[in-house]
Design an enzyme around this catalytic site. Structure first.
Site, PDB file in Angstrom:
ATOM      1  N   ASP A 104       0.846  -1.023   0.031  1.00 24.87           N
ATOM      2  CA  ASP A 104       0.269   0.009  -0.013  1.00 24.87           C
ATOM      3  C   ASP A 104       0.832   1.187  -0.004  1.00 24.87           C
ATOM      4  O   ASP A 104       1.849   1.189   0.351  1.00 24.87           O
ATOM      5  CB  ASP A 104      -0.943   0.046   1.325  1.00 24.87           C
TER       6      ASP A 104
HETATM    7  N1  URA Z   1      -0.712  -6.214   3.895  1.00 29.46           N
HETATM    8  C1  URA Z   1      -1.193  -4.655   4.250  1.00 29.46           C
HETATM    9  O1  URA Z   1      -2.134  -4.462   4.899  1.00 29.46           O
HETATM   10  N2  URA Z   1      -0.616  -3.996   3.260  1.00 29.46           N
HETATM   11  C2  URA Z   1       0.505  -4.195   2.682  1.00 29.46           C
HETATM   12  O2  URA Z   1       0.966  -3.431   1.952  1.00 29.46           O
HETATM   13  C3  URA Z   1       0.803  -5.426   2.522  1.00 29.46           C
HETATM   14  C4  URA Z   1       0.272  -6.407   3.205  1.00 29.46           C
END
Ligand code: URA
Length: 231
Positions: A104
């Protein structure tokens, strides 16, 4: 053997249309013989541009320390992209350099980038259970009962039909709001959603390891070329 204009375009040196001009401006040779014709055929390993071999003609595989605030999407409307960190020539490659899975915008850490489509499929396939280690900080103290809950393989996330695969949660006596979590799958926002399912909000999230790979000395925004055997 491939057409020179196609080779140059795929490796980001110029567009196919610009190849004729590129060959005028640069000393391009195949097995030591100067070439000017964009339609001439060559094996990548035999080509030199201004005396230099081609730039990773067999594909790129990069390990990046993703800074916060960048997206793994190619869509500029979603914000600054991890690809913007790469040299222009790599950004112009075809197939384009893309991430193997995603982190993310608000997650930092280890992400792999490649222009090899088969590697994207291989390492994002549910069949390929590469362990991925995340470090999270949370809005409340974490309790040991979460360990068997995450390990059970029964935790169902909102909107999902299949439960999460067993995941290893590690807690730290001296840091009750910090955890490490090892996942072998990659559902959308999985770490944040697993903690959310237990009433916990993840405040910061960083990916520490992917298979055998760690970031080593790479600072946020830095990357290095790796070999698949390092995973
Ligand atoms: N889990 C998440 O919540 N975000 C990420 O970027 C990767 C795994």
């Amino acid at each position: 053997m491939r057409r020179l204009d196609q080779l140059l375009a795929n490796l980001g040196y110029c567009s196919r249309r610009e190849a004729r001009d590129f060959l005028k401006k640069h000393a391009v040779s195949v097995r030591g013989v100067a070439v000017r014709d964009p339609s001439s055929k060559a094996s990548a390993a035999d080509v030199r541009i201004d005396g230099e071999p081609l730039d990773h003609p067999d594909g790129l595989l990069l390990l990046l320390n993703k800074p916060l605030g960048l997206v793994c999407s190619h869509d500029e409307r979603e914000g600054p992209r991890v690809y913007d960190l790469l040299p222009e020539r790599w950004r112009a490659r075809n197939p384009q350099v893309t991430s193997i899975g995603r982190l993310d915008k608000d997650t930092s850490g280890l992400i792999l980038l490649t222009d090899q489509t088969e590697l994207v499929h291989k390492y994002t396939s549910p069949k390929h259970k590469v362990p991925k280690l995340y470090r999270a900080t949370t809005d409340r103290d974490l309790t040991p009962d979460l360990i068997p809950l995450f390990a059970a393989g029964t935790l169902l996330l909102e909107g999902e039909k299949a439960p999460c695969a067993p995941a290893e949660l590690r807690l730290f006596a001296d840091a009750p709001r910090t955890a490490e979590l090892v996942l072998t799958e990659g559902k959308y926002h999985q770490v944040r959603r697993m903690f959310a399912a237990t009433g916990t909000t993840v405040l910061t999230l960083h990916r520490v390891q992917f298979g055998q790979l760690t970031l080593g000395d790479l600072q946020p925004g830095e990357f290095r070329v790796i070999n698949e055997s390092e995973i």
